[in-house]
Design an enzyme around this catalytic site. Sequence first.
Site, PDB file in Angstrom:
ATOM      1  CD  GLU A  54      -2.817  -1.303   2.339  1.00  0.00           C
ATOM      2  OE1 GLU A  54      -4.041  -1.092   2.300  1.00  0.00           O
ATOM      3  OE2 GLU A  54      -2.220  -1.683   3.364  1.00  0.00           O
ATOM      4  CD  GLU A  94      -3.299  -6.191   4.269  1.00  0.00           C
ATOM      5  OE1 GLU A  94      -2.595  -5.179   4.320  1.00  0.00           O
ATOM      6  OE2 GLU A  94      -3.459  -6.871   3.236  1.00  0.00           O
TER       7      GLU A  94
END
Length: 258
Positions: A111, A131
């Site tokens: 990210e 995640e």
Amino acid sequence: MNYEYISVEREGKLTLVTLQRPEAHNALNAAAHEELEHAFNAFAEDDQQWVAIITGSGSKAFCAGHDLKQQASGGGLTTPSTGFGGLASRFDLNKPVIAAVNGVAMGGGFELALACDIIVAAPTAVFALPEPKVGLAALAGGLQRLPRLIGLKRSMGMLLTGRRVTAAEGRELGFVNEVAEDDVIVAARRWAESILACSPMSVRATKEAVLRGLDTPIEQALIEEWEYPQMKAMLASQDAVEGPKAFAEKRQPSWTGH
């Protein structure tokens, strides 16, 4: 600020930020987040710094995301107001940032790279948003930026499985600009040099207009872009005079950034 978990070098108009936790695959703890926010604040505010590169130390990892060991010990997922790594939620930075991904870019590390304007990757780099495999979600921009970059179905193929993507596949999918044949920092510097050859006023106006226009109908964006702050500053700048003058005189322009 005295940095412990990152290093910051200024080379002319280029800022090089390096994550310095190779023993933890450059995962970011709370202190590292604060240091990165400070470093990017300084970059944003320094008129003499026009382009930044962010990379990781060592050969294994760019950034493995949050320090999950800190989280497991009760440290939580606290990040600065500017987002993961002081960059993921920094929406007012009009200067370009290049990610030189030298290895694994997982979770928040991916990210962080997605928050940059250009991604240059080593052939051994690997990207993933894993995640869901640890009961979390990619809430540092991955859920929003990846679909905008590569489309819904391709992004869902990564987001819902947490699967790993090589640098070569990242190039095919469209989120990697270049898979470096030589050292990834050397390749990132080439991109930086190409940007530095342009007027910083033009570069900032371009970045601002592109990002603000992403979710705006084109007929509206074509009108509004003339009123964007960086565009107005560019049109009124010395660089806007110097560029055409240098072209007419068949010489390299001398950009002032004003």
